[in-house]
Design an enzyme around this catalytic site. Structure first.
Site, PDB file in Angstrom:
ATOM      1  CG  MET A  32       7.251   1.158 -12.652  1.00 12.57           C
ATOM      2  SD  MET A  32       6.520   1.858 -14.124  1.00 12.57           S
ATOM      3  CE  MET A  32       7.840   2.900 -14.691  1.00 12.57           C
TER       4      MET A  32
ATOM      5  CD  GLN B  40       6.359   8.212  -8.964  1.00  8.60           C
ATOM      6  OE1 GLN B  40       5.986   7.853 -10.072  1.00  8.60           O
ATOM      7  NE2 GLN B  40       7.339   7.584  -8.330  1.00  8.60           N
TER       8      GLN B  40
ATOM      9  N   GLY C  56      19.016   2.885  -5.756  1.00  9.02           N
ATOM     10  CA  GLY C  56      17.973   3.815  -5.308  1.00  9.02           C
ATOM     11  C   GLY C  56      16.792   3.043  -4.720  1.00  9.02           C
ATOM     12  CG  HIS C  57      14.326   0.638  -7.250  1.00  8.64           C
ATOM     13  ND1 HIS C  57      15.053   0.542  -8.409  1.00  8.64           N
ATOM     14  CD2 HIS C  57      13.169   1.254  -7.591  1.00  8.64           C
ATOM     15  CE1 HIS C  57      14.359   1.059  -9.414  1.00  8.64           C
ATOM     16  NE2 HIS C  57      13.223   1.514  -8.950  1.00  8.64           N
TER      17      HIS C  57
ATOM     18  CB  SER D  79      17.174   6.530 -13.662  1.00  7.07           C
ATOM     19  OG  SER D  79      16.131   6.199 -14.554  1.00  7.07           O
ATOM     20  CB  SER D  80      14.976   1.421 -14.186  1.00  9.49           C
ATOM     21  OG  SER D  80      14.700   1.230 -12.827  1.00  9.49           O
ATOM     22  NE  ARG D  81      11.840   5.853 -18.804  1.00 11.70           N
ATOM     23  CZ  ARG D  81      10.789   6.159 -18.025  1.00 11.70           C
ATOM     24  NH1 ARG D  81      10.965   6.756 -16.862  1.00 11.70           N
ATOM     25  NH2 ARG D  81       9.560   5.866 -18.404  1.00 11.70           N
TER      26      ARG D  81
ATOM     27  CE  LYS E 243      16.272   9.832 -11.923  1.00 18.32           C
ATOM     28  NZ  LYS E 243      15.020   9.269 -12.483  1.00 18.32           N
TER      29      LYS E 243
END
Ligand code: PAF
Length: 281
Positions: A32, A155, A38-39, A187-189, A151
């Protein structure tokens, strides 16, 4: 070769076909966006497997609940493109929402028992939305391998189950959580956390380490360990779940084993935080 960019499905299909004709395997990393290390580790894993690596960047509206953070989810496509290239991605695909949810489209994936617990219980739109978009992507890209971060362990497990249930010839690969030097899961968040919330957010990792420590000292009773850990939980963070579960069935366990995973979900001032890990890591 330099990383390429596309947003149109027919262009994507053409590029992937050219690579298949050259006998390249296709690795797929759906994201996303607002990429982090991580990505990049997923892209690197795909590259290291020798795949032609396709990275999708799409903030999927259908996996967010009405009061969740779809609007405020961080976005930066230029930066994403650069980070994909730096990690060794070959093609970055920015799907158009109207291509993915065409007029009249209505069919969705209905998950099963694996999605009823953990994030599936508190975010009912999340996993059906993920499975539906991932199925669409799998059918467009037709990858040989697809990479997901552990993580989001639930999912990863439900996507692997879907690929098996629908006889998809795709290997779903889980890759270890990438952490900051102090253990905080990337995390992106995280960018939405205020500087003074960063230390509180590290609670999830601290609890995982404490669980490992107590398991190492002989604790085998899941209920007792849950009680001790819950007592350490700071009141400033809203705890959603703290569970011990089997890594395959995601069923709760009462007797802890080395491969039992601790799962944590929480909200800190509206920011979703999740983390998990095996009791022996
Ligand atoms: O993990 C994510 O970023 C998303 O849930 C995914 C798998 C790309 C589906 O939108």
């Amino acid at each position: 070769m330099a990383v390429r960019l596309c947003s149109n499905v027919s262009e994507l299909l053409e590029i992937v076909k050219q690579q298949r004709d050259r006998n390249r395997t296709i690795g797929f990393v759906p994201t996303m966006g607002f990429l982090h290390k991580g990505h990049q580790s997923l892209i690197e894993a795909s590259r290291n497997h020798g795949n032609f690596t396709v990275v999708s960047v799409f903030v999927n509206p259908n996996q967010f609940g009405p009061n969740e953070d779809f609007e405020t989810y961080p976005r930066d496509s230029e930066r994403d493109f650069e980070l994909c290239g730096a990690a060794g991605g070959d093609l970055v695909w920015f799907p158009d929402v109207n291509d993915i949810y065409q007029e009249g489209s209505e069919t969705a994936v209905v998950p099963g028992a694996l999605s009823e617990c953990l994030c599936g219980a508190s975010r009912p739109r999340f996993l059906p939305g993920v499975l539906t978009v991932v199925l669409k992507f799998f059918n467009i890209v037709c990858p040989d391998l697809a990479y997901f971060g552990e993580k989001d362990f639930q999912q990863f497990v439900v996507i692997r189950r879907m690929a098996a249930d629908f006889f998809m010839d795709i290997k779903v690969v889980g890759c270890p959580t990438v952490r900051e030097p102090d253990g905080f899961a990337m995390s992106s968040r995280n960018v939405r956390l205020k500087p003074d919330q960063r230390d509180l957010a590290l609670t999830l990792y601290r609890i995982i380490m404490k669980a490992r420590d107590m398991f190492g000292k002989g604790e085998r009773d899941a209920a007792a360990l849950k009680e001790s850990l819950t007592a350490l939980w700071p009141s400033e963070i809203d705890l959603d779940y703290l569970d011990f579960r089997n890594p395959v069935s995601l069923q709760q366990v009462s007797v802890l084993a080395p491969d039992t995973r601790i799962f944590l979900g929480a909200w800190l001032d509206g920011v979703r935080l999740i983390d998990n890990g095996p009791l022996v890591g």
